[in-house]
Each structure stands twice: as structure tokens, then as C-alpha cells.
Design an enzyme around this catalytic site. Structure first.
Site, PDB file in Angstrom:
ATOM      1  N   HIS A 316      68.818  12.239  22.681  1.00  0.00           N
ATOM      2  CA  HIS A 316      68.129  12.608  21.431  1.00  0.00           C
ATOM      3  C   HIS A 316      69.002  13.518  20.582  1.00  0.00           C
ATOM      4  CE1 HIS A 316      66.538  16.678  22.557  1.00  0.00           C
ATOM      5  NE2 HIS A 316      66.322  16.165  23.749  1.00  0.00           N
ATOM      6  N   ASP A 328      70.842  20.741  25.249  1.00  0.00           N
ATOM      7  CA  ASP A 328      69.635  19.930  24.969  1.00  0.00           C
ATOM      8  C   ASP A 328      69.585  19.631  23.485  1.00  0.00           C
ATOM      9  OD1 ASP A 328      67.251  18.615  25.162  1.00  0.00           O
ATOM     10  OD2 ASP A 328      66.040  20.403  25.445  1.00  0.00           O
ATOM     11  N   GLU A 362      62.711  14.099  19.422  1.00  0.00           N
ATOM     12  CA  GLU A 362      62.165  14.105  20.787  1.00  0.00           C
ATOM     13  C   GLU A 362      61.411  15.402  21.040  1.00  0.00           C
ATOM     14  OE1 GLU A 362      61.976  15.041  25.075  1.00  0.00           O
ATOM     15  OE2 GLU A 362      63.019  16.148  23.520  1.00  0.00           O
ATOM     16  N   GLU A 363      61.986  16.518  20.574  1.00  0.00           N
ATOM     17  CA  GLU A 363      61.435  17.817  20.957  1.00  0.00           C
ATOM     18  C   GLU A 363      60.042  18.057  20.394  1.00  0.00           C
ATOM     19  OE1 GLU A 363      62.661  19.385  23.182  1.00  0.00           O
ATOM     20  OE2 GLU A 363      64.831  19.511  23.134  1.00  0.00           O
ATOM     21  N   ASP A 390      69.484  13.173  29.013  1.00  0.00           N
ATOM     22  CA  ASP A 390      68.790  14.340  28.439  1.00  0.00           C
ATOM     23  C   ASP A 390      68.585  15.383  29.524  1.00  0.00           C
ATOM     24  OD1 ASP A 390      67.408  16.064  26.804  1.00  0.00           O
ATOM     25  OD2 ASP A 390      65.545  14.923  26.815  1.00  0.00           O
ATOM     26  N   HIS A 461      66.173  25.436  25.584  1.00  0.00           N
ATOM     27  CA  HIS A 461      65.264  25.813  24.482  1.00  0.00           C
ATOM     28  C   HIS A 461      65.383  27.280  24.082  1.00  0.00           C
ATOM     29  CE1 HIS A 461      62.299  22.212  25.343  1.00  0.00           C
ATOM     30  NE2 HIS A 461      63.547  21.822  25.123  1.00  0.00           N
TER      31      HIS A 461
HETATM   32 ZN    ZN Z   1      64.200  19.855  25.043  1.00  0.00          ZN
HETATM   33 ZN    ZN Z   2      65.962  17.107  25.575  1.00  0.00          ZN
END
Ligand code: ZN
Ligand code: ZN
Length: 508
Positions: A316, A328, A362-363, A390, A461
Site C-alpha cells: 500500500h 509501513d 489501506e490505513e 505489508d 504508526h
Molecule cells: Zn499500517
Molecule cells: Zn500497512
């Protein structure tokens, strides 16, 4: 003499791959060679991060790799392509929350990156993305002992009144404890879910802890809480809070919800343990904005014999907004773009098409993955398998499969090809990543190349998800595993059939 099925399939991969132009000669001193049988321990030394004392099993000689696969692995392991891709994405774009101006910049970056790496049919497929924007965010223990706390709003958090809220905190050590609480004990207070996440190489600890973030706000709202804070879903002990989706769907009813850094959650826990009443102040000012335009970005290496049959390699493109989105999912973008680059550079085409897809949003919503599955529902039968990267920047440990049961032997034939990378083919089921999971719902077989998650959730994150976290050996090994798998599946005789109906349900 009995011939092992995997070697029969392996022979078909060799003959299929060698049916077209011969592979180019080795360009660099090989870490694995086609001509020389290698042992698992010698091959693993091609990946410095994998080095460990050889076991008896690892001294068993491996069969020679097919020349194409050896070339692919050698090229990727000797390259810094995936590392440099993450460097470029994090430097030229950086944080790229879906719907933000940086998200559009990321789409332009991805188109250029695919063209630069020799992919063809490069294009953007439109995706409408719901859009949420972070605002002011402060938290502090007001009494009895004041402390300023490190906090980050969860995605889809509601806003507090402009001056914030101040109330007594009520602590729960699990989501279930909140669910089972008497509403009278929660109404008018700030709920605090204090779930500790376990560090595991499989990522199981995340699966166990993350419902506190996804379902916690709705539960706290039901009980009459003014707001929710959670201990960050992470394995570090830093002061970097971990954001992530709170899965709230309506701006009018969304509860203000935020993550405290692990260190601050532990401080709050200690203060609650020491005093019967602890008051917290929380001010969150996120905004829910109108839907925005984004895109899934697609590029291919066209197949020579069956161009209409496709192996999808996904990652992503979007990220959360606090860091640089390096692990990420800049790392995943680096892995699949490097796999595509290496296959395109191999000198002759795979039999089937290898398609790289960088998914949008995606998030915050999975909008890219769900839109892709809807848009391609009519041609899902032409997708032979889908994989997604991912899981960060560390090496692939295991390969798993979900597809037709009677085609499992074809998946098992990947074993000898992945063994030089130290990757074991396992019997347990693959789930597919979040973005390819809607394809699995349509019956598309999925392969998981499971990376080592041990340190992934230290910075996941957070503002600390930066390029410096990239593990150069790990990410190149992962790219070699994705390239090997895509190449072998694109060239294999037969296919994986379809995922049985009973195994199509999503876990996302
Ligand atoms: Zn994520
Ligand atoms: Zn991810």
C-alpha cells in the site's frame, strides 16, 4: 526410483523458463549459483541478517536452482534497489495520509517509479477515499500529580469541544473488561484501555491487542464515556504514541479517541494504582473532510505466453501521517517494486503477466483494496495468485498458501526455490494482506511470505517510522523472496484453482 513431486514441478519451471531467450550471464560474483549445488547454510550466508549456526538439517545439499531463479536472487541480493526505493519515497514524499496533498504526490511518485524500473502498462486506477485530518492533540494528568502525556488521536477520532474535556479516568485492562462494565461506572468519565501487546515474530500479539483500538471507541461510547484513551498498540517503551484506525464511521457520533505512548500509559497506570481518583485533560481537534480522489497505481511485466493470466504483487502506497511511512508501507512498496524491476531486467519474459499494484488508503479505510476487487471482479478469474508486502523491512521466514487443495503440490514446489533464502514453505493457511484480502473473497488464491515481525511494532504508526528503521539485508532478502515466488508462479504449469468458498471470509 521415486521422484519427489516438487522436483517434477521444478523441472517444469526450468523448461518453461528456458523456453524463451537464454538468461544473461552472471554479472557479479554469485551468492547462489545455478551450476553449483549449495547447502542451506551456505545459501543463507548470502543474507547477512540470516547468519546463524548451521543445524544438521541446514547441511543437507540443496538441488541446484533453475538458472533464472538463481539470476533473480543474485541480482536482488546484490542490489540496494528496495532500500533506495524507500529512501526515495520517504524523502520525495514522506508521510502520505489518504486524501492529503501528499497522497496525490505519492501517486505521481509511484507512476514515475514504475516507469523508471522498466514496468509497462503503467497507469493509475481512480479510488475515492474517505478523508480525515489530524488537528490539535494534548493530554495531561491534572491531579493528583500533574504530568503532560504524549498522545496521538486515533484515525477517525471525533473532536472534543474546543477547550477539551477534563474528567476522572476509569481504567480497564482489556476490551472485554470495558464491555462487561456497568455503564454507571463509565458515564461522564474518560475510559482508559490498558492492554499490553506481546512481542512475537509472527505478529500474533498485534492481532490479540488491536481490537482495543478498533472496537474500543464504540464500546466506550455505548457506556457513556466522554472520551477514550488506550495504551498504544506497540511493543516499544518509548514516548512515541502509535496511531491507527478506530474504525468509527460517522463524524456526528465519533467519540474522541487517542493513544498514549506506552511510557505514558504506564505512568497513568501507576498513578491510578497509587490514588483512587485520577483526573485527565484531553483536547483533540481532528476534522472529517469530504471524500477525496486518489488512485491504485499499477505496472506490469507482460507475460510472453499467457499475458491475460496475472500474478499480483501488492503493497500500500498510503501511510499514517505521524512518521515517514518507511516501514509501513514504504518497505512493502520497495519490496514489490524491486521484485518487478528484477523480473523486468531478467532479459526474457515470464509466461504469465506479473502485475505490481500499489494500493490507496489501506490505513484509513481499505478503499484501495476494496475498489480494486470491485473494479476487477469480472476478471478476477484471470488472477492466478495475489501476494502483498505489508510487514516491514525484516526478512521473510515462511511461505503459506490458500488456494485449491488439490493444487497445494504446485505451491510446495516453491520450497526448493525459496530454501536458499532461508524461507520455509509451511502447511498452515495464508490470509493475504489487507489489500488483497478482498480478492481472496472472490476466490483468488493468496500466498503469504511472512516476514519477521519481532521489531515491526516498535515504531509502527508512530512518528518514529523513519527511513533509518530500514534493515538493508532484510528488505533485499524479502524482495528476493517475492521475486522468486512471482517468477515461479508466473511460469508454472497449471494453476492454483480457486479458494474454496469456506475459506474466502476476510479477517480484516
Ligand atoms: Zn499500517
Ligand atoms: Zn500497512
Amino acid at each position: 526410483m521415486r521422484v519427489r513431486p516438487c522436483l517434477v514441478a521444478l523441472a517444469s519451471i526450468v523448461s518453461a523458463a528456458c523456453g524463451s531467450a537464454p538468461p544473461p550471464p552472471p554479472a557479479a560474483p554469485p551468492s547462489v549459483t545455478a551450476a553449483t549445488p549449495v547447502t542451506a547454510s551456505a545459501a543463507a550466508s548470502a543474507v547477512p541478517a540470516a547468519a546463524s549456526a548451521p543445524s544438521a538439517e541446514s547441511l543437507v545439499p540443496l538441488p541446484p536452482l533453475p538458472p533464472d531463479v538463481a539470476d533473480l536472487q543474485r541480482a536482488v541480493l546484490a542490489s540496494r534497489g528496495a532500500v533506495d526505493t524507500v529512501s526515495s519515497l520517504t524523502t520525495e514524499v514522506g508521510a502520505r495520509l489518504a486524501g492529503s496533498p501528499a497522497d496525490k504526490l505519492a501517486v505521481a511518485w509511484a507512476i514515475h517509479a514504475m516507469e523508471e524500473r522498466g514496468l509497462t502498462n503503467v497507469h493509475a486506477e481512480p479510488v475515492k477515499v474517505p478523508t480525515w485530518q489530524r488537528g490539535v492533540e494534548t493530554a495531561a494528568i491534572v491531579s493528583p500529580t500533574p504530568h503532560v502525556l504524549a498522545v496521538a488521536a486515533l484515525g477517525w477520532s471525533g473532536a472534543t469541544p474546543p477547550k477539551g474535556v477534563e474528567a476522572e479516568v476509569v481504567r480497564f485492562d482489556s476490551l472485554d473488561a470495558l464491555k462487561n462494565a456497568d455503564a454507571k461506572t463509565v458515564t461522564g468519565k474518560i475510559a482508559f484501555i490498558d492492554v499490553k501487546m506481546e512481542r512475537t515474530s509472527s505478529g500474533k500479539g498485534y492481532g490479540d491487542a488491536v481490537p482495543a483500538r478498533g472496537a474500543g471507541p464504540a464500546e466506550a461510547k455505548k457506556k457513556g464515556a466522554l472520551a477514550l484513551v488506550i495504551r498504544s498498540i506497540g511493543t516499544d517503551h518509548s514516548r512515541f504514541p502509535h496511531t491507527g484506525s478506530s474504525k468509527q464511521k460517522d463524524a456526528k457520533t465519533a467519540l474522541p479517541a487517542a493513544a498514549l505512548s506506552v511510557a505514558d500509559a504506564e505512568l497513568l497506570d501507576r498513578e491510578i494504582a497509587a490514588h483512587s481518583k485520577v483526573r485527565l485533560a484531553l483536547n483533540l481537534g481532528p476534522k472529517w473532510l469530504p471524500e477525496s480522489d486518489s488512485a491504485n497505481v499499477v505496472g506490469e511485466v507482460a507475460g510472453s505466453e499467457k499475458p491475460g493470466e496475472v500474478v499480483v504483487l501488492g503493497a500500500h502506497l498510503d501511510s499514517w501521517d505521524l512518521g515517514q511511512g518507511a516501514i509501513d508501507d514504504g518497505a512493502g512498496c520497495g519490496i514489490v517494486l524491486e521484485a518487478g524491476r528484477a523480473i523486468a531486467a531478467l532479459g526474457h519474459k515470464p509466461r504469465r503477466t506479473v502485475r505490481v499494484v500499489l494500493f490507496a488508503a489501506e490505513e484509513n479505510s481499505l478503499a484501495g483494496g476494496t475498489t480494486y476487487a470491485k473494479t476487477h471482479a469480472a476478471d478476477a478469474a484471470s488472477i492466478v495468485a495475489a501476494l502483498e508486502a505489508d510487514s516491514g523491512t525484516d526478512r521473510v521466514l515462511a511461505a503459506r498458501y490458500t488456494g485449491a487443495k488439490d493444487a497445494r503440490a504446485r505451491f510446495a514446489a516453491l520450497g526448493p526455490l525459496l530454501a536458499p533464502l532461508g524461507v520455509k514453505v509451511e502447511d498452515s493457511a495464508a490470509f493475504g494482506g489487507a489489500d488483497v484480502s478482498p480478492l481472496r473473497g472472490l476466490g483468488v488464491p493468496v500466498i503469504d511470505l511472512e516476514q519477521d515481525f519481532s521489531s515491526y511494532f516498535d515504531t509502527h504508526h508512530t512518528a518514529n517510522d523513519t527511513f533509518e528503521r530500514v534493515n538493508p539485508e532484510g528488505i533485499q532478502q524479502a524482495a528476493a523472496a517475492f521475486a522468486t515466488t512471482a517468477w515461479a508462479v508466473a511460469n508454472m504449469d497449471g494453476d492454483f484453482g480457486r479458494v474454496p468458498e469456506a475459506e474466502r471470509a476476510s479477517r480484516f
